[in-house]
Scaffold this motif. Structure first.
Motif, PDB file in Angstrom:
ATOM      1  N   ASP A 406      78.722 -94.895  31.392  1.00  0.00           N
ATOM      2  CA  ASP A 406      79.313 -94.242  32.557  1.00  0.00           C
ATOM      3  C   ASP A 406      79.695 -92.802  32.218  1.00  0.00           C
ATOM      4  OD1 ASP A 406      80.493 -94.596  35.348  1.00  0.00           O
ATOM      5  OD2 ASP A 406      82.244 -93.908  34.222  1.00  0.00           O
ATOM      6  N   ARG A 409      76.521 -90.607  31.979  1.00  0.00           N
ATOM      7  CA  ARG A 409      75.967 -90.297  33.304  1.00  0.00           C
ATOM      8  C   ARG A 409      76.798 -89.228  34.005  1.00  0.00           C
ATOM      9  NH1 ARG A 409      75.743 -95.952  36.170  1.00  0.00           N
ATOM     10  NH2 ARG A 409      75.059 -94.679  37.913  1.00  0.00           N
ATOM     11  N   GLU A 412      76.236 -85.675  32.198  1.00  0.00           N
ATOM     12  CA  GLU A 412      74.910 -85.056  32.085  1.00  0.00           C
ATOM     13  C   GLU A 412      74.703 -83.937  33.087  1.00  0.00           C
ATOM     14  OE1 GLU A 412      70.192 -86.335  31.968  1.00  0.00           O
ATOM     15  OE2 GLU A 412      71.755 -87.870  31.991  1.00  0.00           O
ATOM     16  N   GLY A 464      73.122 -91.141  26.378  1.00  0.00           N
ATOM     17  CA  GLY A 464      72.995 -91.996  27.557  1.00  0.00           C
ATOM     18  C   GLY A 464      71.953 -93.080  27.366  1.00  0.00           C
ATOM     19  N   TRP A 468      72.453 -97.164  26.933  1.00  0.00           N
ATOM     20  CA  TRP A 468      71.716 -98.155  27.726  1.00  0.00           C
ATOM     21  C   TRP A 468      71.086 -99.210  26.821  1.00  0.00           C
ATOM     22  CZ3 TRP A 468      66.574 -99.642  28.075  1.00  0.00           C
ATOM     23  CH2 TRP A 468      66.239-100.422  29.185  1.00  0.00           C
TER      24      TRP A 468
END
Length: 496
Positions: A406, A409, A412, A464, A468
């Motif tokens: 989170d 994201r 970025e 990121g 993931w």
């Protein structure tokens, strides 16, 4: 320590009527012992966390995708090729598969104990006694067939077999966990290499641009349009940029070495395979970067937790087997034999057989069996506590993965704006410097800010994607509880 046992055969019982009372008491002991053995319990519900404990930011659900499907969302064929190669050749995974074979053999061995055992024996012997002198040569030959079968009164053998089967399932799940972990590790190493290549590309471009500015500054110094201090500053900046580019290239070489160790590929072949997509980070297709809102739905897909649960069940079965060992054991045995003896030209044959039950009744062992049962119960408690700890650790890993994802994201877009702004500032400052309206110090400051922003953006993009991948591993995505690796399936087929 002395162990006293009473053994009785059917042939003896008929001539010893005084033992009927003892046999009746033994039967009562058998029944009371049976009632003391409880069936295996279900795992406590508190082992799985409640939905209210799931506090990290959440988004769309991450589907329970099997095998390489979840990694295909990274849309990178080179990564899939490396993962397949690692799964087929990685020594660590091969060690895990070898342990599966060992557990399968132990399970088969424990299961065979429930069946009657049949053995054939043969003997051929020729001898001449030393005394008395001149004794004739003797030839003895015999063949026998022996059978035995334990009547599993208190499920000792069955529970041992159940424990071995649970251990086998745990080892197979451990193999799946190792496969998932290896795929994630290869993905992380691949992302590290691609981001390193991108950073090296940025560093090389910066070094080339800075070297060009240094040459231009030297020309301006020669015609008197630049001070010696500014020219020296730009020459130092060019040397520093070249140094940073070389250091970054060395990091990329180390990343390649790490992939060689993971995939067990020859380095030349690996470098050739890595050429497509060089310096490009994967782009996730169909971005869905969170797990379902109920933690149990995610954690139920983790093979390591399923393996931990099987270890708990195996420990409970072993506890039951240790408890059953404290009570009488009944065994049926039988034998058929044929023998032939030849002495001085004459021969004689004989046939024999025997059949009957054998009862082993522990009377005194100094508390050894009770201590073994207590030790087995303590090992069950240890396995249960270990399973709880594994669940808590799994919750932590998923929570941390969600937080990192989170945050990456959210950051970025800001990092992209910062990189674009510093890049524009550098271009404007360079134009001003060429026109004589800005100092070399201003140009160097603008260059450093732009280089730092571009590098930070690449690192954030890698973070990121790395988050993931870690979330896929933590939530068990890529393992659906049914799929097995090709190597594991081949291992099972060879054993069958």
């Amino acid at each position: 320590m002395t162990i006293v046992k009473v053994r009785m055969r059917a042939q003896e019982i008929s001539v010893m009527p005084g033992l009927r009372l003892a046999l009746s008491m033994t039967a009562l002991a058998v029944l009371s012992a049976c009632s003391s053995l409880a069936p295996p319990p279900e795992l406590p519900k508190q082992l799985m966390p409640e939905a209210s404990r799931w506090h990290a930011p959440q988004g769309p659900a991450l589907a329970a995708e099997a095998g390489a499907v979840v990694w295909q969302r990274l849309n990178d064929s080179v990564l899939l090729q490396l993962q397949a190669q690692a799964e087929s050749a990685n020594p660590s995974l091969q060690q895990v598969l070898a342990r599966v074979q060992q557990a399968r053999a132990l399970s088969q061995q424990a299961g065979s104990a429930q069946l009657p055992q049949l053995n054939a024996n043969g003997l051929a012997q020729r001898s001449r006694p030393a005394q008395p002198s001149g004794s004739p040569t003797q030839t003895l030959s015999s063949v026998s067939l022996d059978s035995s079968w334990e009547i599993d009164l208190f499920a000792r053998v069955r529970q041992q077999a159940s424990a071995a089967q649970a251990r086998l399932q745990a080892s197979e799940l451990d193999a799946q966990a190792a496969r998932l972990s290896l795929a994630a590790e290869v993905a992380q190493a691949y992302l590290n290499l691609r981001s390193c290549e991108r950073l090296a590309q940025i560093a090389q471009a910066d070094a080339a641009a800075t070297a060009q500015l240094a040459r231009f500054a030297a020309e301006r110094l020669r015609v008197g349009f630049e001070s010696a201090a500014n020219e020296a500053l730009l020459q130092a900046a060019a040397a520093n940029a070249a140094n940073l580019a070389l250091a970054q290239q060395a990091e990329c070489e180390l990343a390649v070495k790490g992939l060689v160790a993971l995939t067990a590929m020859e380095e030349g072949a690996l470098r050739q395979a890595l050429q497509p997509g060089a310096a490009q980070l994967p782009a996730i297709a169909g971005l869905g970067l969170a797990v379902a809102s109920v933690p149990a739905e995610a954690l139920a897909r983790r093979p390591d937790l399923a393996a931990s649960q099987q270890q708990v069940l195996a420990a409970w079965a072993e506890r039951g087997a240790a408890e059953a060992a404290r009570y009488p054991q009944l065994q049926l045995s039988g034998s058929i034999s044929l023998a032939n003896l030849r002495i001085a030209g004459g021969s004689d044959e004989g046939r024999g057989w025997s059949f009957g039950p054998s009862l082993s009744l522990p009377l005194f062992d100094g508390g050894a069996r009770k201590a073994q049962a207590q030790g087995a119960l303590a090992r069950y408690d240890e396995a249960l506590a270990g399973h709880r700890q594994s669940v808590l650790q799994a919750v932590r890993e998923v929570e941390e993965g969600l937080v990192r994802l989170d945050a990456a994201r959210a950051r970025e877009a800001l990092a992209e704006r910062a990189a674009a702004g510093y890049r524009q500032s550098l271009q404007a400052t360079e134009r001003r410097w060429r026109a004589g309206l800005a100092s070399a110090a201003e140009l160097e400051d603008a260059r450093r800010l732009s280089l730092g922003a571009d590098s930070a953006l690449v690192q954030l993009q890698r973070e990121g994607l790395s988050a993931w991948v870690a979330l896929c591993r933590a939530s068990g995505a890529g393992w659906d509880g049914q799929a097995a690796s090709p190597a594991l399936k081949k291992s099972s087929g060879d054993a069958a």
